[in-house]
Scaffold this active site. Structure first.
Site, PDB file in Angstrom:
ATOM      1  N   ASN A 121       7.139  -7.369  22.217  1.00 32.89           N
ATOM      2  CA  ASN A 121       7.724  -7.096  23.530  1.00 32.89           C
ATOM      3  C   ASN A 121       6.670  -7.206  24.633  1.00 32.89           C
ATOM      4  OD1 ASN A 121      10.023  -5.953  21.978  1.00 32.89           O
ATOM      5  ND2 ASN A 121       8.536  -4.344  21.560  1.00 32.89           N
TER       6      ASN A 121
ATOM      7  N   GLU B 194       7.087 -18.488  15.879  1.00 27.76           N
ATOM      8  CA  GLU B 194       6.536 -17.795  14.705  1.00 27.76           C
ATOM      9  C   GLU B 194       5.549 -18.661  13.916  1.00 27.76           C
ATOM     10  OE1 GLU B 194       6.541 -14.859  14.657  1.00 27.76           O
ATOM     11  OE2 GLU B 194       8.318 -14.190  15.745  1.00 27.76           O
TER      12      GLU B 194
ATOM     13  N   GLU C 295      14.693  -7.897  19.235  1.00 35.91           N
ATOM     14  CA  GLU C 295      14.789  -9.171  18.525  1.00 35.91           C
ATOM     15  C   GLU C 295      15.514  -8.940  17.192  1.00 35.91           C
ATOM     16  OE1 GLU C 295      11.091 -11.146  17.552  1.00 35.91           O
ATOM     17  OE2 GLU C 295      12.134 -12.975  16.981  1.00 35.91           O
TER      18      GLU C 295
ATOM     19  N   MET D 195       6.436  -5.952  16.774  1.00 37.80           N
ATOM     20  CA  MET D 195       7.239  -6.717  17.737  1.00 37.80           C
ATOM     21  C   MET D 195       6.480  -6.915  19.035  1.00 37.80           C
ATOM     22  SD  MET D 195       9.998  -8.296  18.262  1.00 37.80           S
ATOM     23  CE  MET D 195      10.237  -9.167  19.798  1.00 37.80           C
TER      24      MET D 195
ATOM     25  N   HIS E 269       1.445 -13.785  20.650  1.00 35.21           N
ATOM     26  CA  HIS E 269       2.798 -14.106  21.104  1.00 35.21           C
ATOM     27  C   HIS E 269       2.895 -14.082  22.631  1.00 35.21           C
ATOM     28  CE1 HIS E 269       5.469 -14.797  17.780  1.00 35.21           C
ATOM     29  NE2 HIS E 269       5.326 -13.615  17.216  1.00 35.21           N
TER      30      HIS E 269
ATOM     31  N   HIS F  70      -1.571 -11.302  15.862  1.00 43.68           N
ATOM     32  CA  HIS F  70      -0.307 -12.057  15.891  1.00 43.68           C
ATOM     33  C   HIS F  70       0.551 -11.638  17.085  1.00 43.68           C
ATOM     34  CE1 HIS F  70       3.158 -14.126  13.932  1.00 43.68           C
ATOM     35  NE2 HIS F  70       3.844 -13.190  14.567  1.00 43.68           N
ATOM     36  N   GLU F  71       0.765 -10.346  17.226  1.00 42.39           N
ATOM     37  CA  GLU F  71       1.636  -9.879  18.312  1.00 42.39           C
ATOM     38  C   GLU F  71       0.999 -10.175  19.663  1.00 42.39           C
ATOM     39  OE1 GLU F  71       4.469  -9.328  17.213  1.00 42.39           O
ATOM     40  OE2 GLU F  71       3.866  -8.974  15.132  1.00 42.39           O
TER      41      GLU F  71
ATOM     42  N   GLY G 183       7.287  -5.875  10.633  1.00 38.79           N
ATOM     43  CA  GLY G 183       5.877  -5.513  10.786  1.00 38.79           C
ATOM     44  C   GLY G 183       5.555  -4.993  12.177  1.00 38.79           C
TER      45      GLY G 183
HETATM   46  N1  PHE Z   1       8.882 -11.215  16.195  1.00 40.50           N
HETATM   47  C1  PHE Z   1       8.239 -10.332  15.260  1.00 40.50           C
HETATM   48  C2  PHE Z   1       6.933 -11.009  14.873  1.00 40.50           C
HETATM   49  O1  PHE Z   1       6.873 -11.848  14.027  1.00 40.50           O
HETATM   50  C3  PHE Z   1       8.993 -10.041  14.024  1.00 40.50           C
HETATM   51  C4  PHE Z   1      10.244  -9.269  14.222  1.00 40.50           C
HETATM   52  C5  PHE Z   1      11.460  -9.893  14.129  1.00 40.50           C
HETATM   53  C6  PHE Z   1      10.202  -7.935  14.474  1.00 40.50           C
HETATM   54  C7  PHE Z   1      12.628  -9.212  14.293  1.00 40.50           C
HETATM   55  C8  PHE Z   1      11.361  -7.229  14.616  1.00 40.50           C
HETATM   56  C9  PHE Z   1      12.586  -7.873  14.521  1.00 40.50           C
HETATM   57  O2  PHE Z   1       5.954 -10.837  15.466  1.00 40.50           O
HETATM   58 ZN    ZN Z   2       5.742 -13.243  15.204  1.00 42.32          ZN
END
Ligand code: PHE
Ligand code: ZN
Length: 883
Positions: free
Chosen positions: A272, A327, A127, A270, A308, A304-305, A268
Site C-alpha cells: 500500500n 509481481e 488487494e 502488502m 513495488h 520487495h514491498e 506475506g
Molecule cells: N501484493 C503483495 C506482494 O506480493 C501480495 C499480496 C497479494 C498481499 C494479495 C495481500 C493480498 O507484495
Molecule cells: Zn509483490
C-alpha cells in the site's frame, strides 16, 4: 456462491471503464462492530469508453446508509444498493460528485480482506478486490484516483492513526474521547493500494535522506512491547531505498514511509502506498527468536514491498491478468537486491530451489497456468509461484538476452513512459524491444504458454577437425487448455570446460564469438557448431540457470563429477552434484520398489568430499552442495507413478551413507565452524552456521547415539534460534527420548511467542513418522493453535500437507481426509487460506495408483460439497480437471 461471480473473467473481454474517479475523500469512523465510511467520489465519464453508461460500483458485504449526487439525496427509485454493489442506471451525463455512506463490521471480518481487526487493532487489506468491502467503488486497477482519508477513532482504543501518503492534519474531536488524522496521497493510485491502520502500536523510527537530498521519515509499527525486534526490518528498508537509487535510479517520493506489522495476515505483506502492511513474521526478528533464514526473508520481503513503490504503485497493472507485470518484475528486483547484499551464487541456488520446488510442480499439474493467465474465476488463486517466480525468470531472461546496459535502458524507458499509469505486459516488453532494437514476439510466449520447456542436448566432438556439435531439441509439454505448444525463445548460457577446468573460447561456425555465452534457441531442434575445440570439453549448460527449463543432456557421471569440481560457474557446480545425486536416488527408488536393496555409489561421496575440501568455496555454497535433492525434487524428477515411501527410503539411505562415509570430515568441520562470538545475522556468519548445521544433520543421519547427543547438546546450549532450531530439526528426525524432551523444552521456553511456536508446530507436522497424523490432530487442540490465524494454519496444516510427503500421502489415505476436513472447516471462515491449503493436492495425478485413487476420491468428496467458496471451488474443480 453468487452466480454472477462464478463465471470466468477473460483477458480478451477487457474494456476500459465507463467511468473514471479523479479524487476520493474517505471519512472513516472506526468502531469495533459498526464502522461508518463516508465516501465522496469525483466521477466523470471516461472519454475512452463507448458513451453514456450506467454507473455500476462493486461492493461486498456492505450495508448502505445513504446516497447523494452533487449534494442532493438520491430517491430510492434512482438507484439499487445492496451488499454486493451499487447501481445508478441513469447517472448525470457529465462529471458529478457521488457521496455514499456505508457501515461495516470489522470484528466480524474473518476473511481478512477489507477492514478487519488483528490483536484488537484495525487494519486493511485491499488487494486484489478488498476495497469493495469498505465502500462501493470501481474496484479495478485501471481506475486511479487521488485519495484523502480522514480516520477517526476512540483515542484509547486507537492512539495511532495511519493512512496513505502524508499526514496533513490531526486533532481531537472535543467532548467525545475521540481523535482524528487526515492523510493525503498526491499520487493517483488504484484502490487496491488503499490502506489505513488504527490501534495501539509501538514504533521504531529513523530518518532517511534520498539521493536528491530529501528527508523521509521511516517508521516500523509493531504490537506493544515488540519494538526491539523491529530494528532489522528498519535497517533493511534503508538498504532497499539506497539500492533502488543505485541500481535503478529510483528515488522515494513521499515524506513518510510507514510499515505496520500485524499478526493476522493472509499473505506475506502488502505494498500500500506509503503504508505497507506486513505479516509480522516478515518484520519481527531477534537472535533468540529468528533464524538466519527468517532474517534473510525479512530483508527480501521488506525490499520487495518497497520496490513495488515504482514497480506496482507508480506504474500499476491495467487489469489483474497483468499481475506478473508488478509481481514478476518486483520479485526479480528483490532477488537482485538480495544477491547484492549477500552471495549471488548462493542466492541463485536458493531461488532455483524455490522455483523448482513450487513453480515446476505447479507447471506439471492440473493447476498449471501461463505467467499471464487468460482466464480466471477467482483472482486470489493466481498469486502463484508461476506469476511470481516464473514471472521473475522471464524478466531475468530479458536481461540475459539484452545484456545489462540495454536492459537498464529498457527499464528507464518503462519508468519514463508509463509513470502514473496502468500498463500491460505488451507495453512493458515494448520498452525492451525498443531499447534493444529487438523483436520479442516469440519471447512473448513466455507470458502466454504454460508448462516447463524440456531440452534434450546431445554432443559430438571431432577432436581432429576441432569441432564440437551440439544438437538441442525443445519440447513444451501440454498443460490444461493448451494441448499443443509452439517453440520458445530460450537464452541458454553455455560454457565449454576444458581439461584444465578453464573455459574454451566459444566460437560458433558462421556466427563468430558467442557474446556472454548466450545461445538463443528458437526452433524445435537446432544444431550449434563450435570451431577450434581441439581438446576434450564438457559442456556446462544453462549456466546460472539462465532459462527456467528442464535439461536432459548426454553427460555421464564422470562428466558431472568433473563439472562438480571444475566448472567456473558455481551454479552449475552445485547443479552437477544435484544431478549426480538425483540419478542415484531415482535408481534406488526403482530398486526399492522392486524389493531390492539400495546401491551405494562412491562417486557422489567423492564429489562431495572434493567440494568439502575446497577451502576457496564459501561455506553457504558448500552447505547447498551438501543438501541433496529433497523428496519433492525426486518426485518431480520421477514424474509419474510416484511412491513417496520409496523416495523417502532411498533418500534416507543416501543421507546415512554420506553421514557414514564422510563422518570424520564432517566432524572436523563441525568443530572448526563453531562460533563463540556474539550472533550476527550477516550472510557470511549465516553461511558458516548453515554449513555447520548441515554437517550436524548428516553426522546424525546414520542414527548413532553419539551424533544424536551432539544435536541434543547443541539444542540446549544454543544462544540463537538458528542453531537451536537446526538442532531441533535434526533431533526431530530421530525417534528418541531426546526429541520429545527438546520439543517439550521448546514449547515451554517460547510459550508466549506465537511466531516461535509456529516453528514448533511446523517441525512436528513435518516428522516423517506414522505417528505424525495423530500428533497433528492433537496439536489442533493446543491452546496456542487457532484456525483464525493464517500463520498458525500454515505452520501446522500447511507444513503437514505441503512438506510431509510420506505422511500427507499415507497409503491409507488418512492424510488426505484429514487435510480435506480441515480445509472445509476453514472455508467458511477464510476462503483464501482454505483454497491455498487445498493446493497441496495439485500433484495427485503423478502418484502411484493406490494413492492416486484415494486422493481423487477425497477431491471428489470436497467438490460435491454444495456450499464451497468461489476460491475453494475453483481450486478443487481445476485440480480434478484435465492433466
Ligand atoms: N501484493 C503483495 C506482494 O506480493 C501480495 C499480496 C497479494 C498481499 C494479495 C495481500 C493480498 O507484495
Ligand atoms: Zn509483490
Amino acid at each position: 456462491m453468487r452466480t454472477e461471480h462464478a463465471r470466468p473473467i477473460r483477458l480478451s473481454d477487457y474494456r476500459p471503464p465507463d467511468w473514471l474517479v479523479d479524487t476520493v475523500h474517505l471519512d472513516v469512523a472506526l468502531h469495533p462492530s459498526r464502522t461508518r465510511i463516508k465516501a465522496r467520489l469525483a466521477l466523470r465519464p471516461n472519454p475512452a469508453a463507448r458513451g453514456p453508461a450506467p454507473l455500476v460500483l462493486d461492493g461486498d458485504e456492505l450495508t448502505p446508509l445513504s446516497v447523494t449526487i452533487d449534494g442532493a439525496a438520491l430517491p430510492e427509485t434512482a438507484y439499487a444498493a445492496g451488499p454486493d454493489g451499487l447501481e445508478i442506471p441513469q447517472p448525470p451525463a457529465g462529471p458529478f460528485v457521488l457521496e455514499v455512506e456505508t457501515e461495516i463490521d470489522p470484528s466480524a471480518n474473518t476473511k481478512l480482506m477489507g477492514l478487519y481487526r488483528s490483536s484488537g487493532n484495525y487494519c486493511t487489506q485491499c488487494e486484489a478486490e478488498g476495497f469493495r468491502r469498505i465502500t462501493y467503488f470501481l474496484d479495478r486497477p485501471d481506475v486511479m484516483a487521488v485519495y484523502t482519508t480522514r480516520i477517526e477513532a476512540d483515542r484509547d482504543e486507537a492512539p495511532v492513526l495511519l493512512g496513505n501518503g502524508n499526514l496533513v492534519e490531526r486533532g481531537d474531536v472535543p467532548g467525545t474521547g475521540r481523535h482524528f488524522a487526515v492523510w493525503h496521497d498526491p499520487f493517483p493510485k488504484p484502490c487496491y493500494l488503499f490502506a489505513l491502520v488504527g490501534g495501539r502500536l509501538d514504533v521504531c523510527r529513523t530518518t532517511y535522506t534520498t539521493m536528491s537530498g530529501r528527508s523521509v521519515e521511516l517508521a516500523v509499527y509493531v504490537e506493544p512491547g515488540k519494538a526491539d525486534r523491529a530494528g532489522y526490518a528498519l535497517a533493511a528498508l534503508e538498504r532497499s531505498m539506497r539500492w533502488d537509487e543505485q541500481a535503478f535510479g529510483r528515488e522515494y517520493d513521499l515524506d513518510v514511509f510507514n510499515i505496520v506489522a500485524v499478526a493476522d495476515f493472509n499473505m506475506g505483506a502488502m505494498e500500500n502506498k506509503g503504508l505497507n502492511i506486513f505479516n509480522d513474521k516478515y518484520v519481527l526478528a531477534s537472535p533468540e527468536t529468528a533464524t538466519d533464514a527468517d532474517f534473510a526473508h525479512i530483508e527480501a520481503v521488506i525490499a520487495h514491498e518497497y520496490f513495488h513503490n515504482w514497480t506496482g504503485n507508480r506504474i500499476t497493472c491495467r487489469d489483474w491478468f497483468q499481475l506478473c507485470l508488478k509481481e514478476g518484475l518486483t520479485v526479480f528486483r528483490d532477488q537482485e537486491f538480495s544477491s547484492d547484499m549477500r552471495s549471488r551464487p548462493v542466492k541463485r541456488i536458493a531461488d532455483v530451489r524455490v522455483l523448482r520446488g513450487h513453480q515446476f510442480v505447479e507447471d506439471a499439474g492440473p493447476l498449471a497456468h501461463p505467467v499471464r493467465p487468460e482466464t480466471y474465476r477467482e483472482i486470489n488463486n493466481f498469486y502463484t509461484a508461476t506469476v511470481y517466480e516464473k514471472g521473475a525468470e522471464v524478466v531475468r531472461m530479458l536481461k540475459t538476452l539484452l545484456g545489462p546496459e540495454t536492459f537498464r535502458a529498457g527499464m528507464d524507458l518503462y519508468f519514463a513512459r508509463h509513470d502514473g499509469r496502468a500498463a500491460t505486459i505488451e507495453e512493458f516488453v515494448a520498452c525492451f524491444a525498443e531499447a534493444g532494437d529487438t523483436d520479442f514476439s516469440q519471447f512473448m510466449l513466455w507470458y502466454g504458454q504454460a508448462g516447463t520447456p524440456e531440452l534434450a542436448v546431445t554432443r559430438r566432438h571431432d577432436a581432429q577437425g576441432g569441432t564440437l556439435v551440439l544438437d538441442i531439441a525443445q519440447v513444451v509439454p501440454p498443460t490444461p487448455g493448451q494441448p499443443v505448444k509452439s517453440p520458445m525463445q530460450i537464452p541458454l548460457v553455455l560454457g565449454l570446460v576444458g581439461p584444465d577446468g578453464r573455459d574454451v573460447p566459444l566460437v560458433r561456425r558462421g556466427h563468430g564469438p558467442v557474446e556472454r555465452g548466450v545461445l538463443v534457441l528458437t526452433r524445435p531442434a537446432e544444431r550449434f557448431v563450435f570451431d577450434g575445440i581441439t581438446v576434450p570439453v564438457v559442456p556446462s549448460l544453462n549456466r546460472g540457470f539462465s532459462a527456467p527449463v528442464k535439461i536432459k543432456a548426454d553427460l555421464g557421471s564422470d562428466d558431472l563429477r568433473f563439472l562438480a569440481t571444475h566448472d567456473s560457474d558455481p551454479f552449475n557446480r552445485w547443479q552437477a552434484v544435484q544431478t549426480l545425486a538425483s540419478e542415484i536416488l531415482i535408481g534406488n527408488v526403482a530398486v526399492i520398489r522392486a524389493g531390492g536393496g539400495v546401491r551405494h555409489d562412491g562417486g557422489l561421496v567423492h564429489a562431495l568430499a572434493s567440494v568439502l575440501d575446497d577451502e576457496r568455496l564459501e561455506p553457504a555454497f558448500v552447505a547447498q552442495v551438501l543438501s541433496i535433492p529433497s523428496e519433492g525434487d525426486i518426485a518431480r524428477d520421477i514424474g509419474r507413478d510416484v511412491d513417496p515411501e520409496a523416495i523417502f527410503n532411498a533418500r534416507h539411505a543416501l543421507r546415512r551413507a554420506i553421514g557414514n562415509d564422510l563422518a570424520p570430515t564432517l566432524r572436523v568441520l563441525y568443530d572448526r565452524l563453531r562460533d563463540d562470538g556474539p550472533y550476527s545475522p550477516d550472510a557470511a556468519s549465516a553461511g558458516r552456521r548453515a554449513l555447520r548445521n548441515v554437517c550436524l544433520d548428516l553426522l546424525a543421519a546414520p542414527g548413532h547415539a553419539g551424533a544424536v547427543a551432539l544435536a541434543a547438546a547443541q539444542y540446549a546450549e544454543a544462544d540463537n534460534m538458528t542453531d537451536r532450531m537446526a538442532a531441533l530439526g535434526t533431533l526431530s528426525l530421530h525417534d528418541t527420548a531426546e526429541r520429545e524432551a527438546a520439543l517439550a523444552d521448546f514449547a515451554e521456553r517460547f510459550r508466549d511467542d506465537p511466531l516461535v511456536i509456529d516453528k514448533w508446530f511446523a517441525l512436528q507436522a513435518m516428522i516423517p513418522d506414522p505417528g505424525t497424523l495423530a500428533r497433528v490432530e492433537r496439536l489442533i487442540d493446543h491452546p496456542a493453535f487457532s484456525l483464525g490465524n493464517p500463520n498458525r494454519v500454515r505452520a501446522l496444516l500447511g507444513s503437514f500437507a505441503q512438506a510431509n510427503h510420506t505422511q500427507f500421502n499415507r497409503a491409507d489415505g488418512k492424510g488426505y481426509d484429514f487435510v480435506a476436513g480441515m480445509v472445509l472447516t476453514l472455508d467458511g471462515r477464510n476462503p483464501q487460506v482454505a483454497a491455498r491449503l487445498m493446493t497441496a493436492f495439485r500433484s495427485w495425478r503423478a502418484l502411484e495408483p493406490g494413492r492416486r485413487d484415494k486422493a481423487r476420491a477425497t477431491l471428489e468428496r470436497v467438490a460435491a460439497n454444495p456450499s464451497l467458496s468461489r476460491d475453494l471451488a475453483d481450486i478443487v474443480e481445476r485440480s480434478l480437471g484435465e492433466r
